[in-house]
Write a protein that holds these residues in place. Structure first.
Motif, PDB file in Angstrom:
ATOM      1  N   PHE A  69       0.843  -1.186   0.000  1.00  0.00           N
ATOM      2  CA  PHE A  69       0.000   0.000   0.000  1.00  0.00           C
ATOM      3  C   PHE A  69       0.882   1.241   0.000  1.00  0.00           C
ATOM      4  O   PHE A  69       2.085   1.146   0.241  1.00  0.00           O
ATOM      5  N   THR A  70       0.286   2.383  -0.284  1.00  0.00           N
ATOM      6  CA  THR A  70       1.014   3.652  -0.320  1.00  0.00           C
ATOM      7  C   THR A  70       0.396   4.634   0.675  1.00  0.00           C
ATOM      8  O   THR A  70      -0.662   4.352   1.255  1.00  0.00           O
ATOM      9  N   VAL A  71       1.030   5.773   0.825  1.00  0.00           N
ATOM     10  CA  VAL A  71       0.467   6.827   1.669  1.00  0.00           C
ATOM     11  C   VAL A  71      -0.893   7.260   1.120  1.00  0.00           C
ATOM     12  O   VAL A  71      -1.810   7.551   1.892  1.00  0.00           O
ATOM     13  N   ASN A  72      -1.033   7.264  -0.204  1.00  0.00           N
ATOM     14  CA  ASN A  72      -2.328   7.609  -0.799  1.00  0.00           C
ATOM     15  C   ASN A  72      -3.413   6.626  -0.385  1.00  0.00           C
ATOM     16  O   ASN A  72      -4.569   7.020  -0.161  1.00  0.00           O
ATOM     17  N   ASP A  73      -3.061   5.347  -0.280  1.00  0.00           N
ATOM     18  CA  ASP A  73      -4.022   4.349   0.190  1.00  0.00           C
ATOM     19  C   ASP A  73      -4.452   4.664   1.625  1.00  0.00           C
ATOM     20  O   ASP A  73      -5.639   4.578   1.961  1.00  0.00           O
ATOM     21  N   VAL A  74      -3.490   5.022   2.468  1.00  0.00           N
ATOM     22  CA  VAL A  74      -3.804   5.343   3.862  1.00  0.00           C
ATOM     23  C   VAL A  74      -4.735   6.549   3.913  1.00  0.00           C
ATOM     24  O   VAL A  74      -5.701   6.573   4.687  1.00  0.00           O
ATOM     25  N   GLU A  75      -4.474   7.528   3.068  1.00  0.00           N
ATOM     26  CA  GLU A  75      -5.355   8.699   3.006  1.00  0.00           C
ATOM     27  C   GLU A  75      -6.781   8.269   2.639  1.00  0.00           C
ATOM     28  O   GLU A  75      -7.753   8.724   3.253  1.00  0.00           O
ATOM     29  N   ASP A  76      -6.896   7.364   1.667  1.00  0.00           N
ATOM     30  CA  ASP A  76      -8.219   6.839   1.289  1.00  0.00           C
ATOM     31  C   ASP A  76      -8.871   6.110   2.455  1.00  0.00           C
ATOM     32  O   ASP A  76     -10.080   6.269   2.706  1.00  0.00           O
ATOM     33  N   TRP A  77      -8.094   5.301   3.174  1.00  0.00           N
ATOM     34  CA  TRP A  77      -8.643   4.576   4.321  1.00  0.00           C
ATOM     35  C   TRP A  77      -9.196   5.559   5.345  1.00  0.00           C
ATOM     36  O   TRP A  77     -10.257   5.332   5.916  1.00  0.00           O
ATOM     37  N   LEU A  78      -8.441   6.633   5.594  1.00  0.00           N
ATOM     38  CA  LEU A  78      -8.891   7.628   6.564  1.00  0.00           C
ATOM     39  C   LEU A  78     -10.169   8.315   6.102  1.00  0.00           C
ATOM     40  O   LEU A  78     -11.073   8.550   6.902  1.00  0.00           O
ATOM     41  N   GLU A  79     -10.235   8.640   4.819  1.00  0.00           N
ATOM     42  CA  GLU A  79     -11.408   9.325   4.301  1.00  0.00           C
ATOM     43  C   GLU A  79     -12.652   8.429   4.330  1.00  0.00           C
ATOM     44  O   GLU A  79     -13.773   8.934   4.446  1.00  0.00           O
ATOM     45  N   GLU A  80     -12.452   7.123   4.259  1.00  0.00           N
ATOM     46  CA  GLU A  80     -13.575   6.180   4.320  1.00  0.00           C
ATOM     47  C   GLU A  80     -14.044   5.940   5.751  1.00  0.00           C
ATOM     48  O   GLU A  80     -15.163   5.494   5.977  1.00  0.00           O
ATOM     49  N   LYS A  81     -13.172   6.209   6.705  1.00  0.00           N
ATOM     50  CA  LYS A  81     -13.471   5.947   8.112  1.00  0.00           C
ATOM     51  C   LYS A  81     -14.353   7.066   8.666  1.00  0.00           C
ATOM     52  O   LYS A  81     -14.080   8.246   8.444  1.00  0.00           O
ATOM     53  N   GLY A  83     -15.478   9.886  10.752  1.00  0.00           N
ATOM     54  CA  GLY A  83     -14.699  10.792  11.595  1.00  0.00           C
ATOM     55  C   GLY A  83     -13.292  11.024  11.081  1.00  0.00           C
ATOM     56  O   GLY A  83     -12.565  11.830  11.639  1.00  0.00           O
ATOM     57  N   MET A  84     -12.894  10.305  10.058  1.00  0.00           N
ATOM     58  CA  MET A  84     -11.554  10.396   9.457  1.00  0.00           C
ATOM     59  C   MET A  84     -10.469  10.438  10.531  1.00  0.00           C
ATOM     60  O   MET A  84     -10.375   9.518  11.323  1.00  0.00           O
ATOM     61  N   PHE A  85      -9.683  11.492  10.537  1.00  0.00           N
ATOM     62  CA  PHE A  85      -8.570  11.609  11.474  1.00  0.00           C
ATOM     63  C   PHE A  85      -9.064  11.617  12.923  1.00  0.00           C
ATOM     64  O   PHE A  85      -8.354  11.203  13.830  1.00  0.00           O
ATOM     65  N   HIS A  86     -10.282  12.069  13.138  1.00  0.00           N
ATOM     66  CA  HIS A  86     -10.820  12.161  14.496  1.00  0.00           C
ATOM     67  C   HIS A  86     -11.551  10.894  14.936  1.00  0.00           C
ATOM     68  O   HIS A  86     -12.142  10.880  16.012  1.00  0.00           O
ATOM     69  N   ASN A  87     -11.500   9.843  14.140  1.00  0.00           N
ATOM     70  CA  ASN A  87     -12.093   8.561  14.503  1.00  0.00           C
ATOM     71  C   ASN A  87     -11.410   8.043  15.770  1.00  0.00           C
ATOM     72  O   ASN A  87     -10.192   8.154  15.919  1.00  0.00           O
ATOM     73  N   LYS A  88     -12.177   7.441  16.671  1.00  0.00           N
ATOM     74  CA  LYS A  88     -11.608   7.001  17.961  1.00  0.00           C
ATOM     75  C   LYS A  88     -10.490   5.977  17.791  1.00  0.00           C
ATOM     76  O   LYS A  88      -9.505   6.002  18.527  1.00  0.00           O
ATOM     77  N   ASP A  89     -10.600   5.067  16.823  1.00  0.00           N
ATOM     78  CA  ASP A  89      -9.543   4.073  16.614  1.00  0.00           C
ATOM     79  C   ASP A  89      -8.269   4.728  16.080  1.00  0.00           C
ATOM     80  O   ASP A  89      -7.167   4.413  16.527  1.00  0.00           O
ATOM     81  N   VAL A  90      -8.434   5.638  15.126  1.00  0.00           N
ATOM     82  CA  VAL A  90      -7.280   6.349  14.570  1.00  0.00           C
ATOM     83  C   VAL A  90      -6.630   7.193  15.662  1.00  0.00           C
ATOM     84  O   VAL A  90      -5.404   7.218  15.798  1.00  0.00           O
ATOM     85  N   MET A  94      -2.748   7.198  17.042  1.00  0.00           N
ATOM     86  CA  MET A  94      -1.949   8.417  17.064  1.00  0.00           C
ATOM     87  C   MET A  94      -1.551   8.794  18.487  1.00  0.00           C
ATOM     88  O   MET A  94      -0.426   9.214  18.730  1.00  0.00           O
ATOM     89  N   SER A  95      -2.456   8.623  19.429  1.00  0.00           N
ATOM     90  CA  SER A  95      -2.161   8.933  20.823  1.00  0.00           C
ATOM     91  C   SER A  95      -1.050   8.042  21.364  1.00  0.00           C
ATOM     92  O   SER A  95      -0.123   8.504  22.045  1.00  0.00           O
TER      93      SER A  95
END
Length: 117
Positions: A69-81, A83-90, A94-95
């Motif tokens: 996978f690439t960083v672009n894939d990770v960006e897509d995963w976040l956008e599908e999640k 809450g994106m970056f603010h999703n509790k699992d993400v 990060m925490s």
């Protein structure tokens, strides 16, 4: 070595907090812990995809699996999640990463105020 698994990008993925993962993230952001933490605070949307990429890639490398996978894939995963970056699992990943990273920041000794004579 600590790691966290979350569901993202349609499957369960492991994110590892090993020394090399930390180094790879910092290298991505010019090797400066303080500047990275400031970027994360001021613009987490820019910092999160490469950070998650390196943490997941490290987990795969440690287990002998190919990084497919690439960083672009990770960006897509976040956008599908939700809450994106603010999703509790993400945010949990990060925490934990920030806790691990700040554990390597040298503590500055507090100087006692000098007494006036």
């Amino acid at each position: 070595m600590r790691s966290i698994s979350i569901e993202i990008g349609g499957k369960q993925r492991e994110f590892s907090f090993g020394i090399r993962a930390l180094g790879n993230v910092l290298q991505e952001f010019d090797n400066d812990i303080i500047k990275y933490l400031e970027l994360l605070e001021n613009n987490g949307f820019l910092a999160a995809p490469p950070t998650l990429y390196h943490l997941h890639a490290h987990a795969l490398n440690r287990s002998g699996k190919e990084v497919d996978f690439t960083v672009n894939d990770v960006e897509d995963w976040l956008e599908e999640k939700e809450g994106m970056f603010h999703n509790k699992d993400v945010q949990r990943v990060m925490s934990e990463f920030i806790k691990t990273l700040t554990g390597y920041v040298p503590k500055q000794e507090q100087q006692k105020p000098s007494k006036k004579k």
